[in-house]
Design an enzyme around this catalytic site. Structure first.
Site, PDB file in Angstrom:
ATOM      1  N   VAL D  69     -23.199 -24.121 -50.402  1.00  0.00           N
ATOM      2  CA  VAL D  69     -24.133 -25.221 -50.681  1.00  0.00           C
ATOM      3  C   VAL D  69     -23.917 -26.359 -49.679  1.00  0.00           C
ATOM      4  O   VAL D  69     -24.873 -27.000 -49.234  1.00  0.00           O
ATOM      5  CB  VAL D  69     -23.957 -25.716 -52.129  1.00  0.00           C
ATOM      6  CG1 VAL D  69     -24.869 -26.912 -52.391  1.00  0.00           C
ATOM      7  CG2 VAL D  69     -24.236 -24.597 -53.115  1.00  0.00           C
ATOM      8  N   ALA D  70     -22.656 -26.588 -49.328  1.00  0.00           N
ATOM      9  CA  ALA D  70     -22.344 -27.655 -48.377  1.00  0.00           C
ATOM     10  C   ALA D  70     -23.116 -27.464 -47.080  1.00  0.00           C
ATOM     11  O   ALA D  70     -23.727 -28.401 -46.550  1.00  0.00           O
ATOM     12  CB  ALA D  70     -20.837 -27.690 -48.099  1.00  0.00           C
ATOM     13  N   GLU D  84     -16.254 -32.409 -49.178  1.00  0.00           N
ATOM     14  CA  GLU D  84     -14.935 -32.123 -49.742  1.00  0.00           C
ATOM     15  C   GLU D  84     -15.012 -30.672 -50.144  1.00  0.00           C
ATOM     16  O   GLU D  84     -15.413 -30.354 -51.264  1.00  0.00           O
ATOM     17  CB  GLU D  84     -14.743 -33.046 -50.966  1.00  0.00           C
ATOM     18  CG  GLU D  84     -13.346 -33.154 -51.490  1.00  0.00           C
ATOM     19  CD  GLU D  84     -12.528 -34.172 -50.731  1.00  0.00           C
ATOM     20  OE1 GLU D  84     -12.954 -35.324 -50.609  1.00  0.00           O
ATOM     21  OE2 GLU D  84     -11.436 -33.801 -50.253  1.00  0.00           O
ATOM     22  N   CYS D 119      -8.866 -27.634 -57.012  1.00  0.00           N
ATOM     23  CA  CYS D 119      -9.276 -27.266 -55.654  1.00  0.00           C
ATOM     24  C   CYS D 119      -8.065 -27.155 -54.744  1.00  0.00           C
ATOM     25  O   CYS D 119      -8.144 -26.625 -53.653  1.00  0.00           O
ATOM     26  CB  CYS D 119     -10.287 -28.274 -55.101  1.00  0.00           C
ATOM     27  SG  CYS D 119      -9.703 -29.958 -55.114  1.00  0.00           S
TER      28      CYS D 119
END
Lengths: 338, 338, 338, 338
Positions: D69-70, D84, D119
């Site tokens: 998606v980034a 991030e 993460c």
């Protein structure tokens, strides 16, 4: 130069032995464009200079030299001084023995390059017992033996005579357990005048238990500005004793902690206060001040050279200007008094 | 607190008049968790404290107080001091007259809030001739007249008696051209003990040409730690004279340059050396040190409070650790001696 | 150079019109010691370069050029770009009229030096009504009239033809109230090829009320990379209109706010987002980027040149290394899971 | 919060699974005094949000989430993003075996605390052969065995189902030489819905020679956001192979180099590009971002959180204002054009 960079008008005095060098440097600077009125230069003895300082009452005086004169100046000038004081600089070898040849070579350079006449020269070496078992001292001796007058790897000592150095060695050898490791003899076949010193690179061993004693301490930690060092060793459990010895020293210029053992580095660096401190297996006492801050620590009068931060600390000061131009808030009214 | 933040173990001494306050503060800190061994506290007179300092030989002493004691301490402690010295603080109004009410109110607060007992209180006001033509002084007087004992907008003066202040005023009024602008009378109907001062907010005008004279200068620039100020004015071409007067002051704590005229600000700020300096139409002398560095400038002994930079300058020092862990270059060999 | 300082291996592409210059610069760098493998250089058209970038997938691409290509690249490279975008740069004159000759001269240089072919050239000038009453425009015109081909104070325009510039002027003159202030004619007696532009320094006046209209806005704010500017004026109460015009511009490279009025500077600087912004009576749009950061603001892709901070922002990145070497606390025991 | 500190007006969107939490946080902020107009909050699916972003054209978008998606967002928004990104985070144990219990405990926490749903969770562990000879894996297994549903030291996996994890394990076990070290079984006696995952803490061994192979690489380095890790070991001479594996990873969030060997640390840190990297015997992958910068490195779009520097990088930008207020030099005259 730092004083000039910061916009001061300095008055420069150097030791008369080297004033001819500074004279030429100033002429070079003038030739390069330095306005003649930007720096004053005086040749005088210390007494005259002291009188001048008292009368001129300069805002700041930077003094590089002996701790004794530094303290007198600090009192005379009511503390308006920064000091770059003397150095009885120590090196400590940690438990991890590695790269013996390299460490020996750095020791030789730190103690004997320029005949030991650097304020950062190695004055005392503490070896961990693991190093004491190696042939490190033999290697240092071999390197010292390479040095000779012909190629100027040894040379005249400007501020201490041969006799004074030999006398110092004799006094040290009175301490129980001490011994001459190498050197200790005058240079031969030379024309160095009597007023200078002329001696082979020298190392004297003194047991660490003796150094810490009150009646030996001042003798052992007396700085000889020449090719001379004390060497000692310590057992693992004697590290606190070594740290005590370092704590008692009054001048804290440079130091070296030669080890890649992270916990040893933490222990020694954390419990000492020296200024410029080299840490790690390649640690030395005589570094390259053009690359980093060089100066003592732990004293509010301490000066530094070599970095923008050091120049600003010594030759400038913080001044806070708070701009408050407004505008006023709309409909502002006079509040009550307080 | 700064000393503690930086890891020091401070010994604290305050004036005996306020030691009961500090005692309570320390108890509060202990209650909040400060380990009892982290800070020492002493109640004594100055003589005893001086003796203690000489014997204990602390690495650093921060002194806040009079310039006279500061200089003695600096000599006694061989310069291991930082000083937050006294303040005969000045304010100068520039050529651009704007927001008279606001400027008058700030003058009133700077000179008379807390009955003038702040080290940053306005001690002298220089008005540009453009301001002298306005009703600024009348406005300042009106604001001073609002102050009264009942709501503590005037109060006792801790360190100067009523008689001493009146005597000072009398001496000033001997100067040719000087006059009492307002105040100059003792407070009435109060129970303030004789050992304290009790006087109305006071302003004395002295011509700028007289201030600069050698026989008047020390008198005019004597700090009165109470609700008292000198007011003067200057013509445009007299600005150099004003700058001379400022240059001759020996303490350089705070100052204000009240103007939004960029070139006037440059001229005055560039030719003075005061520490915390407020610039702009809303400039004041008694600011909010929690927001910025507060301290003198132009002296290597100068301390600062209120910012991380100030705390680090006063309570810590630069120490340079150079890590050189290697590895050695492959195929490294011992180079020649130097 | 910044890319190299930070340790990158850059691939360099410049516009083919100037690639011969860059070729020589690289040869000079090699001659001075730059290792030949440290920087790659490519000569190609944009299409080939785009393909190369997509295949090579470089970690970072710095693009200097038009906003159109910048946006395409940003999408193609998924945002791994920094941009130094185009500049329709504005200057605004504040209410305080001073030093007319100086301000006129700076306007002339900003708009017409290098025949306006700088990314920081002045593209539009907003005059406060106080300035509009002066002879500023006459003075700017006189300075423009000094320029001539013989001494290269005017010269060929590389990227826009004479016809295109004249056509642009004609379109502007359709706007009600607009007029030609000076220039607007082709250069004569020259051998500049037809593919380049050759035109006298030109200024067109457009009323500020017309600029802000949707149907005029894009036309007026179209960047002409040549000796051409728009001039307009505004009344005091029209400042919000001017700020609206500035806010709508999409490129925010440089700007100038010519005033020493503190509140005017606050108002304009606070409500605009341009990058390198010159403020004050001597403000210009084409400064000296060797002295400061040069670049746009308000866009996360914005690049900067000229300072260590800019080089680090563009050619390096923050990497956080947290050393936690121990030792463990004595008597450490395994805690419960979480 | 960083966006607010820097004066932006942010529009906030979180995953719908946690939007109820954010809703409450915002209400708390409003209760504490946050003006209601300072931050907008939207609940929507990703598609709607994407449309909104394209229409609103925000100056900056911070995206935390998957790399896929980034990259789409970066293209859609023409690079006006900070990212991030996801984390397949590695830990490497160096040659110096010390404090086994501690290192085992940190491995357990890094891989399995919060059921591996951070993460910064440890996704792969590289053990030096010296560690492989110890009982480290047994110790890690013992610690994993302590974990149970009752005290929530294991719990539901929000984004991967039990079946998907088991299938992933099965695929890994097809690789020659791979084996299940522990775990690999569904949790029992629970009421966790089928749409979530419920699995015991699991470790799968894969030989390092197999990981580097193209047909295995993507499988082995696939991030499972749950209590799952890969464990492998390497011989001293295989370190370059390990570094190759690390270099090929596309996300570079956090990492740990567990060793106090200075030269090993230099080698691994110097040849990797991960962002937040913990170095030293106590190194972990899931640290305490409130104490330091947390974010990826090596990508101009990389965001950071947790420090003033990070907040300024992401939520503000450099803008250069050059004040040039004059005055002009005396006797200034108009110079020639250029």
């Amino acid at each position: 130069m730092g004083a000039l960079y910061m916009g001061n008008k300095p008055l420069l005095k150097v030791d008369s032995k080297v004033s001819i060098v500074m004279d030429q440097l100033l002429r070079l600077l003038h030739y390069c464009g330095l306005p003649e009125g930007d720096v004053d230069f005086i040749n005088s003895d210390g007494k005259t200079m002291n009188k001048l300082l008292l009368e001129a009452n300069p805002r700041m005086t930077l003094f590089t030299g002996s701790s004794r004169v530094a303290d007198k100046l600090a009192a005379d000038l009511k503390g308006r001084v920064k000091l770059e004081d003397a150095g009885f600089d120590w090196k400590i070898l940690g438990p991890d023995v590695q790269e013996e040849d390299y460490v020996a070579w750095v020791c030789d350079q730190d103690a004997y390059a320029c005949s030991g006449q650097k304020c950062s020269a190695q004055s005392i070496l503490f070896m961990h017992e693991n190093w004491a078992k190696t042939s490190l001292i033999t290697k240092i001796q071999d390197l010292a033996d390479r040095r000779k007058l012909e190629d100027l790897t040894v040379g005249p000592v400007l501020t201490v005579t041969t006799g004074a150095i030999l006398e110092h060695i004799n006094q040290l050898l009175q301490i129980p357990g001490s011994k001459l490791l190498f050197g200790g003899e005058p240079l031969e076949n030379h024309s160095i005048p009597q007023i200078y010193g002329a001696i082979k690179p020298t190392a004297v061993y003194v047991p660490v238990e003796e150094i810490v004693k009150d009646n030996n301490y001042d003798l052992v930690t007396k700085e000889i500005f020449g090719p001379f060092q004390i060497i000692t060793d310590y057992k693992k459990e004697q590290l606190p004793l070594v740290l005590d010895i370092l704590e008692k020293m009054h001048a804290h210029l440079t130091a070296a902690v030669v080890s890649n053992d992270a916990h040893f580095l933490q222990e020694v660096i954390g419990k000492t206060v020296n200024g410029t401190t080299y840490a790690g297996l390649r640690g030395r006492t005589t570094g390259a001040p053009q690359n980093h801050w060089f100066g003592p620590a732990g004293d509010p009068r301490g000066a530094g050279i070599g970095t923008p931060e050091a120049i600003k600390l010594v030759w400038s000061c913080h001044r806070e200007i708070i701009y408050d131009l407004g505008p006023l808030p709309k409909h502002w009214e006079i509040p009550p008094s307080t």
